[in-house]
Motif scaffolding. Sequence first.
Motif, PDB file in Angstrom:
ATOM      1  N   ILE A   1      -1.514  61.677  -8.383  1.00  0.00           N
ATOM      2  CA  ILE A   1      -0.793  60.954  -9.434  1.00  0.00           C
ATOM      3  C   ILE A   1      -0.916  61.710 -10.750  1.00  0.00           C
TER       4      ILE A   1
ATOM      5  N   LEU B   1       1.267  53.377  -6.715  1.00  0.00           N
ATOM      6  CA  LEU B   1       1.339  54.802  -6.375  1.00  0.00           C
ATOM      7  C   LEU B   1       0.207  55.203  -5.436  1.00  0.00           C
TER       8      LEU B   1
ATOM      9  N   ILE C   1       4.279  60.580  -8.816  1.00  0.00           N
ATOM     10  CA  ILE C   1       3.825  61.397  -7.690  1.00  0.00           C
ATOM     11  C   ILE C   1       4.934  62.391  -7.360  1.00  0.00           C
TER      12      ILE C   1
END
Length: 603
Positions: free
Chosen positions: A304, A418, A336
């Motif tokens: 990330i 994420l 990402i």
Amino acid sequence: MSELMGNLKRTDMCGSFRIGDAGREVTVMGWVQKKRNLGSLIFADLRDRTGLVQIVFDENEHNGTFEKAESLRSEFVIAVKGKVRERSSKTTKIPTGDIEILAGELKILNEAETTPFEITEESNVNEMLRLKYRYLDLRRGELQKIFATRFEVTRATREYLDNNGFMEVETPMLGKSSPEGAREYLVPSRVHPGCFYALPQSPQLYKQLLMIAGFDRYYQITKCFRDEDLRANRQPEFTQIDLEMSFVEKIEDVLYPVEGLIKNIFKRAIGMDLGEEHFRTMTYKEAMTRFGSDKPDTRFGLEIVDVSEAAAKCDFKVFKDALAINGILKGSVRAINAKGFASKLSRKDIDALGEYVKTLGAKGLAWLSYPEGGEIKGSFLKFLTPENVKELSEATDFKPGDVLFFAADKDYVVFNALGGLRLYLGDKYNLYDKNSYDILWITEFPMFEYSEEEERFVAVHHPFTAPLDEDLDLCETDPMNARAKAYDIVINGQEAGGGTIRIHSREVQERMFKILGFSEADIKERFGFFVDAFRYGAPPHGGLALGLDRFVMLLTKTDNIKDVIAFPKVQTASCVMTDAPSPVTDKQLKELSLAMSDSEKKA
């Protein structure tokens, strides 16, 4: 009809034979896996917990075993005396595939009815049926191997801890209720009407008291109980490898002995040497910002990236709203870069990923895709200037062939979305070796988290966790940035255990209680006996608990905790085999000074 064993005495287990045993007279006992009648020869696979061995009944031997063998059926319990010989038709499918036993004597110890399902690995049977007849399902070799591994884990644990100065001490199963934390199982007292014991969520207070008592190094392989909703790796009752050590103040004083324990378990249980080097460490902050999780699976990338600075320049309302969040729970925009995924993901696939992150708490998923030889496209491209695209690309190393996924919200929502997305992609697209082991320590957890529901700070671990020395004052002036002497061991993205260095100073403990909003009455009611013990000299101490069930799951590569518990519960915390929990009689309730309401009786 069954027969007595007579003078037959078992000499060997079924799975122990090899070619070197040819010529030996042996006696084996077990269950018939299957039988094949070839006319003048009958073959039976005999099974015990060590494996299978082939038994041959030959009509030409004229010893009476062939006639008896004709009546054999699957799951009959038998004893066979005979001679081991080399097989003419060998097989590599089983370890005993080089030999067979020519039967000289057969005793049927017990017959068996037809089982509700076939006892084979290939049998495709509903899990609920397997659990209803769990004692039959446990005859399967696959499950018996898992429990053999579990036994090796506990044996390796005791071996290592016994040799390193730890003493095994049992702590009570019936204790005092402590509402702080997970929901407890309560046990009514007959001799104290209206009062209840609680089954332990962990031996936390008792093991700290053992340090005050001077036991120095304690361990216990113990049952714990939590009345919470079940998941694939959760059960209402579970087992911990629990330990505590005195005269430790640095986290390494606990981490390094535990590393030795884990290495011994891996070596003894699955024959894997983890080497001499210490395990990697990563701070909680780094784990969250890079992987969106405090239990990161670092066997693959898809890290990330915080793109808040570049996103702030974009005329996209979703980004602006997220970045406008401030206060205790601030917002951010993060991304990402799924490198090389532009050719793998169709628009339908990307839309499905957007729906998936909604299940993780996100409102949606913004994206940009850059096909090889094509132009950038995306869900919010019309809100971006060429300069915006350039800055986002530079921040994320976005190049032809890549797909960018963005989440914008409070930090914890973004991390969860994420972090979950990268795990989903990693698993679905085989981005890592599933037979490998990735082990690391996560350290410097927050001391506190803010409960929006209670509108107060609560302990991330428990109220007895010590803060980092340099963060002691932050606990009062800036609680959200205070870090704890806390640590988790993470294996393949699973929390395998965790612990803390404990507070041993009465003054510091009082400060922690005050920050958590506990009144003097609360402290006395919940922890009075424990706080009193600190008046009599508590050594610096710390400890850790490893989840035995989850550890065995990782070692045996199963994703279902029910596979590693002999008699597990199902999703409703019930046992389909014994039908527990079940109603009790009015007499029993009266003895416990309990009564059921009319609505409960009807239910």
